[in-house]
Scaffold this motif. Structure first.
Motif, PDB file in Angstrom:
ATOM      1  N   HIS A  62      -0.314  -1.774 -15.614  1.00 15.44           N
ATOM      2  CA  HIS A  62      -1.038  -2.057 -14.368  1.00 15.44           C
ATOM      3  C   HIS A  62      -0.259  -1.382 -13.255  1.00 15.44           C
ATOM      4  O   HIS A  62       0.968  -1.565 -13.154  1.00 15.44           O
ATOM      5  CB  HIS A  62      -1.134  -3.563 -14.138  1.00 15.44           C
ATOM      6  N   VAL A  63      -0.931  -0.572 -12.435  1.00 13.22           N
ATOM      7  CA  VAL A  63      -0.236   0.254 -11.452  1.00 13.22           C
ATOM      8  C   VAL A  63      -0.852   0.088 -10.066  1.00 13.22           C
ATOM      9  O   VAL A  63      -2.080   0.055  -9.917  1.00 13.22           O
ATOM     10  CB  VAL A  63      -0.277   1.752 -11.852  1.00 13.22           C
ATOM     11  N   LYS A  64       0.008   0.005  -9.055  1.00 14.63           N
ATOM     12  CA  LYS A  64      -0.417   0.038  -7.657  1.00 14.63           C
ATOM     13  C   LYS A  64       0.311   1.187  -6.960  1.00 14.63           C
ATOM     14  O   LYS A  64       1.513   1.368  -7.155  1.00 14.63           O
ATOM     15  CB  LYS A  64      -0.106  -1.280  -6.958  1.00 14.63           C
ATOM     16  N   VAL A  65      -0.421   1.954  -6.182  1.00 14.28           N
ATOM     17  CA  VAL A  65       0.156   3.089  -5.459  1.00 14.28           C
ATOM     18  C   VAL A  65       0.138   2.772  -3.977  1.00 14.28           C
ATOM     19  O   VAL A  65      -0.930   2.542  -3.395  1.00 14.28           O
ATOM     20  CB  VAL A  65      -0.618   4.391  -5.736  1.00 14.28           C
ATOM     21  N   LEU A  66       1.310   2.749  -3.382  1.00 12.76           N
ATOM     22  CA  LEU A  66       1.441   2.528  -1.941  1.00 12.76           C
ATOM     23  C   LEU A  66       1.654   3.874  -1.267  1.00 12.76           C
ATOM     24  O   LEU A  66       2.406   4.716  -1.759  1.00 12.76           O
ATOM     25  CB  LEU A  66       2.618   1.601  -1.639  1.00 12.76           C
ATOM     26  N   LYS A  67       1.002   4.075  -0.111  1.00 11.58           N
ATOM     27  CA  LYS A  67       1.065   5.360   0.578  1.00 11.58           C
ATOM     28  C   LYS A  67       1.437   5.177   2.044  1.00 11.58           C
ATOM     29  O   LYS A  67       1.090   4.158   2.668  1.00 11.58           O
ATOM     30  CB  LYS A  67      -0.291   6.066   0.505  1.00 11.58           C
ATOM     31  N   ALA A  68       2.139   6.188   2.584  1.00  6.34           N
ATOM     32  CA  ALA A  68       2.402   6.208   4.013  1.00  6.34           C
ATOM     33  C   ALA A  68       1.075   6.199   4.763  1.00  6.34           C
ATOM     34  O   ALA A  68       0.097   6.805   4.323  1.00  6.34           O
ATOM     35  CB  ALA A  68       3.221   7.439   4.387  1.00  6.34           C
ATOM     36  N   TYR A  69       1.060   5.511   5.898  1.00  5.45           N
ATOM     37  CA  TYR A  69      -0.180   5.380   6.667  1.00  5.45           C
ATOM     38  C   TYR A  69       0.033   5.852   8.098  1.00  5.45           C
ATOM     39  O   TYR A  69       1.061   5.556   8.703  1.00  5.45           O
ATOM     40  CB  TYR A  69      -0.633   3.913   6.668  1.00  5.45           C
ATOM     41  N   PRO A  70      -0.914   6.636   8.637  1.00  3.75           N
ATOM     42  CA  PRO A  70      -2.232   6.976   8.073  1.00  3.75           C
ATOM     43  C   PRO A  70      -2.229   8.159   7.113  1.00  3.75           C
ATOM     44  O   PRO A  70      -3.221   8.409   6.441  1.00  3.75           O
ATOM     45  CB  PRO A  70      -3.055   7.316   9.320  1.00  3.75           C
ATOM     46  N   ASP A  71      -1.122   8.914   7.056  1.00  3.21           N
ATOM     47  CA  ASP A  71      -1.034  10.004   6.084  1.00  3.21           C
ATOM     48  C   ASP A  71       0.433  10.222   5.733  1.00  3.21           C
ATOM     49  O   ASP A  71       1.311   9.493   6.206  1.00  3.21           O
ATOM     50  CB  ASP A  71      -1.682  11.292   6.613  1.00  3.21           C
ATOM     51  N   GLN A  72       0.693  11.245   4.903  1.00  3.56           N
ATOM     52  CA  GLN A  72       2.045  11.466   4.395  1.00  3.56           C
ATOM     53  C   GLN A  72       3.061  11.802   5.484  1.00  3.56           C
ATOM     54  O   GLN A  72       4.268  11.659   5.290  1.00  3.56           O
ATOM     55  CB  GLN A  72       2.045  12.584   3.343  1.00  3.56           C
ATOM     56  N   ASN A  73       2.579  12.249   6.636  1.00  4.10           N
ATOM     57  CA  ASN A  73       3.486  12.606   7.729  1.00  4.10           C
ATOM     58  C   ASN A  73       3.884  11.411   8.586  1.00  4.10           C
ATOM     59  O   ASN A  73       4.729  11.545   9.483  1.00  4.10           O
ATOM     60  CB  ASN A  73       2.847  13.685   8.606  1.00  4.10           C
ATOM     61  N   ALA A  74       3.294  10.256   8.330  1.00  6.04           N
ATOM     62  CA  ALA A  74       3.639   9.038   9.062  1.00  6.04           C
ATOM     63  C   ALA A  74       4.926   8.471   8.469  1.00  6.04           C
ATOM     64  O   ALA A  74       4.916   7.914   7.377  1.00  6.04           O
ATOM     65  CB  ALA A  74       2.502   8.029   8.964  1.00  6.04           C
ATOM     66  N   GLU A  75       6.017   8.618   9.174  1.00  2.00           N
ATOM     67  CA  GLU A  75       7.338   8.298   8.623  1.00  2.00           C
ATOM     68  C   GLU A  75       7.734   6.836   8.796  1.00  2.00           C
ATOM     69  O   GLU A  75       8.750   6.415   8.249  1.00  2.00           O
ATOM     70  CB  GLU A  75       8.394   9.189   9.278  1.00  2.00           C
ATOM     71  N   GLU A  76       6.943   6.049   9.518  1.00  2.00           N
ATOM     72  CA  GLU A  76       7.389   4.713   9.911  1.00  2.00           C
ATOM     73  C   GLU A  76       6.512   3.588   9.396  1.00  2.00           C
ATOM     74  O   GLU A  76       6.623   2.455   9.869  1.00  2.00           O
ATOM     75  CB  GLU A  76       7.497   4.656  11.439  1.00  2.00           C
ATOM     76  N   ASN A  77       5.666   3.867   8.387  1.00  2.00           N
ATOM     77  CA  ASN A  77       4.814   2.788   7.901  1.00  2.00           C
ATOM     78  C   ASN A  77       4.323   3.067   6.484  1.00  2.00           C
ATOM     79  O   ASN A  77       3.672   4.084   6.234  1.00  2.00           O
ATOM     80  CB  ASN A  77       3.598   2.616   8.826  1.00  2.00           C
ATOM     81  N   ILE A  78       4.679   2.170   5.558  1.00  3.89           N
ATOM     82  CA  ILE A  78       4.096   2.169   4.208  1.00  3.89           C
ATOM     83  C   ILE A  78       3.575   0.756   3.964  1.00  3.89           C
ATOM     84  O   ILE A  78       4.333  -0.143   3.581  1.00  3.89           O
ATOM     85  CB  ILE A  78       5.115   2.570   3.128  1.00  3.89           C
ATOM     86  N   PRO A  79       2.295   0.511   4.215  1.00  5.80           N
ATOM     87  CA  PRO A  79       1.747  -0.840   4.039  1.00  5.80           C
ATOM     88  C   PRO A  79       1.809  -1.287   2.583  1.00  5.80           C
ATOM     89  O   PRO A  79       1.728  -0.470   1.655  1.00  5.80           O
ATOM     90  CB  PRO A  79       0.293  -0.683   4.499  1.00  5.80           C
ATOM     91  N   GLY A  80       1.963  -2.592   2.392  1.00  7.11           N
ATOM     92  CA  GLY A  80       1.866  -3.167   1.054  1.00  7.11           C
ATOM     93  C   GLY A  80       3.162  -3.304   0.299  1.00  7.11           C
ATOM     94  O   GLY A  80       3.163  -3.680  -0.879  1.00  7.11           O
ATOM     95  N   LEU A  81       4.299  -3.041   0.936  1.00  7.92           N
ATOM     96  CA  LEU A  81       5.578  -3.103   0.222  1.00  7.92           C
ATOM     97  C   LEU A  81       5.918  -4.504  -0.275  1.00  7.92           C
ATOM     98  O   LEU A  81       6.759  -4.652  -1.165  1.00  7.92           O
ATOM     99  CB  LEU A  81       6.704  -2.569   1.112  1.00  7.92           C
ATOM    100  N   GLU A  82       5.243  -5.511   0.248  1.00 10.46           N
ATOM    101  CA  GLU A  82       5.461  -6.864  -0.266  1.00 10.46           C
ATOM    102  C   GLU A  82       5.074  -6.973  -1.741  1.00 10.46           C
ATOM    103  O   GLU A  82       5.514  -7.888  -2.452  1.00 10.46           O
ATOM    104  CB  GLU A  82       4.689  -7.899   0.565  1.00 10.46           C
TER     105      GLU A  82
END
Length: 288
Positions: A62-82
């Motif tokens: 079972h896999v979940k993929v977390l991504k920088a938001y709103p795109d890969q260049n957003a260095e200060e936010n990766i939602p869902g790390l909990e």
């Protein structure tokens, strides 16, 4: 007062049955892998979801993929790390992030749990906090999470052979029987330009699996360097790290098999007895 024999026997049988059910449930439970992505250059947020789909379809994960938001260049936010609180394995593909303290806390708690860790390529320099920042120690994430150099450049001289360079990869003889290398060709080629990690890394206690040789390097005399190794975090978690990870690498069958094997090995599971076949992963290199 005597306790009737039959009810006692029935209770014992019931306990055994429930215990057997619980054991079966645990045995059949799909491990949760959390991919944490955010890199400017190598499209990890595109390659890893394709890998994730294969792991769920063919390898009972079972896999979940977390991504920088709103795109890969957003260095200060990766939602869902909990989600890392429930993860059985955390896989990082990061490059020079500056996440807020509340998000970093989830990563720190995971590392301190002693659970396994995997890291691709630029995760050696996952964070890039400025001088004086309270989270600046996280610039050395590669060192304490992956056994790699503690960030780009610096005293370790962590660098690469140039963008015109690619890498010939070969199995290190002493590691040939390691489970992670099952089915991996003795020699193969990847597009990743070779990273310099020697002489002080991979860290003490690591097991080197694959050696890389620079092909057409932009820098004269660029030495061979390890490109994949295992290690153990200070908290005791199994580690697999690789400096490969260019999107074209994910189309190479030996690299695919290496990664699938490594995921199983870090989870403490046997590597697959049967390879399910080459994956169709065709993601272009984005560049900066």
């Amino acid at each position: 007062m005597k306790i009737p024999f039959l009810p006692v026997c029935l209770c014992f049988i019931l306990i055994l049955a429930l215990t057997g059910v619980t054991h079966a449930q645990n045995k059949n439970k799909k491990p949760l892998i959390v991919f944490v992505t955010g890199d400017h250059e190598y499209s990890g947020e595109s390659t890893l979801p394709l890998l994730a789909a294969e792991l769920e379809k063919n390898y009972n994960m079972h896999v979940k993929v977390l991504k920088a938001y709103p795109d890969q260049n957003a260095e200060e936010n990766i939602p869902g790390l909990e989600t890392l609180k429930e993860a059985d394995l955390a896989v990082f593909y990061l490059r020079w992030r500056r996440l807020p303290a509340e998000q970093v806390q989830y990563i720190e708690e995971y590392l301190n749990s002693g659970k396994p860790v995997m890291g691709f390529r630029t995760s050696t320099h996952a964070f890039n906090y400025p001088e004086g920042h309270p989270l600046r120690k996280w610039n050395a994430f590669g060192e304490f999470a992956l056994g790699s150099p503690p960030g780009w450049g610096g005293k370790a001289g962590h660098t690469h052979c140039g963008h015109d360079c690619s890498t010939d990869v070969s199995v290190i003889a002493d590691a040939a029987k390691h489970p992670i290398l099952k089915g991996v060709e003795p020699a193969f080629h990847v597009r990743s330009w070779l990273y310099k990690v020697l002489p002080d890394y991979p860290a003490k206690g690591s097991t080197w699996l694959l050696m890389g040789k620079a092909v057409n390097p932009n820098k004269a005399g660029f030495a061979d360097n390890p490109v994949a190794w295992t290690w153990q975090t200070p908290a005791g978690g199994r580690v697999f790290a690789t400096t490969m990870g260019h999107p074209e690498d994910f189309g190479v069958e030996s690299f695919q098999r290496l990664v699938v094997n490594a995921i199983h090995w870090t989870l403490g599971k046997p590597v697959p007895k049967k390879w399910k076949g080459k994956m169709e992963i065709n993601v272009p290199y984005r560049g900066m």
